[in-house]
Write a protein that holds these residues in place. Sequence first.
Motif, PDB file in Angstrom:
ATOM      1  N   GLY A  93       0.781  -1.229   0.000  1.00  0.00           N
ATOM      2  CA  GLY A  93       0.000   0.000   0.000  1.00  0.00           C
ATOM      3  C   GLY A  93       0.812   1.278   0.000  1.00  0.00           C
ATOM      4  O   GLY A  93       0.289   2.349   0.320  1.00  0.00           O
ATOM      5  N   VAL A  94       2.076   1.191  -0.371  1.00  0.00           N
ATOM      6  CA  VAL A  94       2.947   2.371  -0.371  1.00  0.00           C
ATOM      7  C   VAL A  94       2.608   3.275  -1.557  1.00  0.00           C
ATOM      8  O   VAL A  94       2.521   2.796  -2.691  1.00  0.00           O
ATOM      9  N   PRO A  95       2.419   4.582  -1.360  1.00  0.00           N
ATOM     10  CA  PRO A  95       2.193   5.488  -2.497  1.00  0.00           C
ATOM     11  C   PRO A  95       3.420   5.506  -3.411  1.00  0.00           C
ATOM     12  O   PRO A  95       4.548   5.641  -2.942  1.00  0.00           O
ATOM     13  N   LEU A  96       3.176   5.371  -4.717  1.00  0.00           N
ATOM     14  CA  LEU A  96       4.274   5.295  -5.682  1.00  0.00           C
ATOM     15  C   LEU A  96       4.344   6.486  -6.618  1.00  0.00           C
ATOM     16  O   LEU A  96       5.436   6.960  -6.936  1.00  0.00           O
ATOM     17  N   ALA A  97       3.193   6.947  -7.090  1.00  0.00           N
ATOM     18  CA  ALA A  97       3.235   7.989  -8.125  1.00  0.00           C
ATOM     19  C   ALA A  97       1.923   8.742  -8.200  1.00  0.00           C
ATOM     20  O   ALA A  97       0.854   8.196  -7.897  1.00  0.00           O
ATOM     21  N   LEU A  98       2.041   9.985  -8.626  1.00  0.00           N
ATOM     22  CA  LEU A  98       0.885  10.805  -9.003  1.00  0.00           C
ATOM     23  C   LEU A  98       1.064  11.122 -10.483  1.00  0.00           C
ATOM     24  O   LEU A  98       2.020  11.794 -10.872  1.00  0.00           O
ATOM     25  N   VAL A  99       0.146  10.612 -11.306  1.00  0.00           N
ATOM     26  CA  VAL A  99       0.283  10.676 -12.765  1.00  0.00           C
ATOM     27  C   VAL A  99      -0.775  11.615 -13.333  1.00  0.00           C
ATOM     28  O   VAL A  99      -1.933  11.603 -12.883  1.00  0.00           O
ATOM     29  N   ASP A 100      -0.383  12.405 -14.316  1.00  0.00           N
ATOM     30  CA  ASP A 100      -1.348  13.290 -14.955  1.00  0.00           C
ATOM     31  C   ASP A 100      -2.448  12.470 -15.614  1.00  0.00           C
ATOM     32  O   ASP A 100      -2.207  11.748 -16.589  1.00  0.00           O
ATOM     33  N   GLY A 101      -3.644  12.579 -15.070  1.00  0.00           N
ATOM     34  CA  GLY A 101      -4.751  11.770 -15.564  1.00  0.00           C
ATOM     35  C   GLY A 101      -5.373  12.296 -16.836  1.00  0.00           C
ATOM     36  O   GLY A 101      -6.010  11.543 -17.574  1.00  0.00           O
ATOM     37  N   THR A 102      -5.207  13.572 -17.128  1.00  0.00           N
ATOM     38  CA  THR A 102      -5.770  14.124 -18.358  1.00  0.00           C
ATOM     39  C   THR A 102      -5.082  13.512 -19.565  1.00  0.00           C
ATOM     40  O   THR A 102      -5.745  13.040 -20.508  1.00  0.00           O
ATOM     41  N   ALA A 103      -3.756  13.486 -19.558  1.00  0.00           N
ATOM     42  CA  ALA A 103      -3.024  12.876 -20.664  1.00  0.00           C
ATOM     43  C   ALA A 103      -3.327  11.381 -20.756  1.00  0.00           C
ATOM     44  O   ALA A 103      -3.537  10.843 -21.849  1.00  0.00           O
ATOM     45  N   VAL A 104      -3.366  10.699 -19.608  1.00  0.00           N
ATOM     46  CA  VAL A 104      -3.696   9.275 -19.595  1.00  0.00           C
ATOM     47  C   VAL A 104      -5.075   9.048 -20.203  1.00  0.00           C
ATOM     48  O   VAL A 104      -5.287   8.084 -20.951  1.00  0.00           O
ATOM     49  N   THR A 105      -6.033   9.926 -19.894  1.00  0.00           N
ATOM     50  CA  THR A 105      -7.393   9.762 -20.409  1.00  0.00           C
ATOM     51  C   THR A 105      -7.420   9.785 -21.933  1.00  0.00           C
ATOM     52  O   THR A 105      -8.109   8.965 -22.566  1.00  0.00           O
ATOM     53  N   TYR A 106      -6.689  10.707 -22.546  1.00  0.00           N
ATOM     54  CA  TYR A 106      -6.642  10.735 -24.005  1.00  0.00           C
ATOM     55  C   TYR A 106      -6.079   9.428 -24.561  1.00  0.00           C
ATOM     56  O   TYR A 106      -6.645   8.837 -25.490  1.00  0.00           O
ATOM     57  N   TRP A 107      -4.959   8.997 -24.004  1.00  0.00           N
ATOM     58  CA  TRP A 107      -4.311   7.783 -24.488  1.00  0.00           C
ATOM     59  C   TRP A 107      -5.187   6.552 -24.294  1.00  0.00           C
ATOM     60  O   TRP A 107      -5.385   5.766 -25.223  1.00  0.00           O
ATOM     61  N   ARG A 108      -5.738   6.367 -23.082  1.00  0.00           N
ATOM     62  CA  ARG A 108      -6.482   5.131 -22.841  1.00  0.00           C
ATOM     63  C   ARG A 108      -7.835   5.127 -23.527  1.00  0.00           C
ATOM     64  O   ARG A 108      -8.320   4.078 -23.940  1.00  0.00           O
ATOM     65  N   THR A 109      -8.461   6.304 -23.700  1.00  0.00           N
ATOM     66  CA  THR A 109      -9.733   6.348 -24.417  1.00  0.00           C
ATOM     67  C   THR A 109      -9.534   5.908 -25.860  1.00  0.00           C
ATOM     68  O   THR A 109     -10.313   5.110 -26.398  1.00  0.00           O
ATOM     69  N   ALA A 110      -8.494   6.426 -26.492  1.00  0.00           N
ATOM     70  CA  ALA A 110      -8.198   6.030 -27.868  1.00  0.00           C
ATOM     71  C   ALA A 110      -7.811   4.564 -27.947  1.00  0.00           C
ATOM     72  O   ALA A 110      -8.213   3.849 -28.876  1.00  0.00           O
ATOM     73  N   ALA A 111      -7.037   4.092 -26.971  1.00  0.00           N
ATOM     74  CA  ALA A 111      -6.609   2.692 -26.977  1.00  0.00           C
ATOM     75  C   ALA A 111      -7.791   1.749 -26.816  1.00  0.00           C
ATOM     76  O   ALA A 111      -7.877   0.714 -27.492  1.00  0.00           O
ATOM     77  N   VAL A 112      -8.717   2.077 -25.928  1.00  0.00           N
ATOM     78  CA  VAL A 112      -9.897   1.231 -25.730  1.00  0.00           C
ATOM     79  C   VAL A 112     -10.767   1.233 -26.982  1.00  0.00           C
ATOM     80  O   VAL A 112     -11.296   0.190 -27.397  1.00  0.00           O
TER      81      VAL A 112
END
Length: 316
Positions: A93-112
């Motif tokens: 349960g150790v915190p590892l990263a805070l990732v920009d979700g806006t950029a991820v949303t573009y990438w994963r929406t297109a990938a899906v």
Amino acid sequence: MKILEAEQVDRALDFPSLIDAIEAGFRDDFGMPPRQVFQLAGKDASSHDGFALLPAWNDTLIGVKAFTYFPDNEAAGFASLYSKILLFDRSHGVPLALVDGTAVTYWRTAAVSALAARLLSRPDSASLLLLGTGRLASFLVAAHLAVRDLQRVFLWGRDAVKVLALQARLQAAHPAVEFVCAQDLAQCAGAADIIVSATGAATPLLLGAWVKPGCHVDLLGNHSPDRRECDSALVVGSAVYVDNRDNVLREAGELLIPIAEGVFSADAIRGELKDLCRAGPAGRDSPDQITLFKSVGTALSDLIAAQLVLKNTEAD
């Protein structure tokens, strides 16, 4: 804890690697409670402003995405979507990263979207109609080119200037593909092997009467139960799949409105993305069948994309 901004997300991801990772992730075991979406209407009952929380986990990571969606922001000089993804180690349960979700949303929406097309569209699909000229458009084209040998892409939007600008950018980026500004939406819809709609439309843009046998349709733009990008006829005439049944049946007017009309039922949904990835139901019964995939976004696809960003960033 790492803080990974949009530029690092864009450097870390590519198609088809992300498409393959999402398919593998949906085949494996995972946890994904229902997403929580809150309408922020307040004093303005007509507002579609929203705030959402999307948790998920697999055998490696726990993640939660938080995002705000303000569709009228552009007029005030702000982005319509702001998002962050918090990742924790699954073992302790150790915190590892805070990732920009806006950029991820573009990438994963297109990938899906492209993954659904790989699983549901005809393998010989050569033409695509894209509805919408927003930032997601270039991601969608790149993702679909990674799964199908597209020769022609029709581009449609309400603003002709934006369509022309998008055409110029895409033609420069993908010179082997012909990009055409769609003048007659009905005619282009009837010519397309794959149709992807990513708009903010409140009422149907795409009609079932226009769509030819064998076409595959992806609907991505709407997340509201009282709005829709297509009419009921298209839903009734298609083999319907969704990214996640619970989310779609709370948020997607494309299915909820035909259900309320009594012409479609939730039981008619053939399966979820995980079923397609696990080779459960047959996605396409015949070459002439119309298939439809409705996506409102899943926490697991966010988690998998953020996981790939963290992995590739650590490898650099």
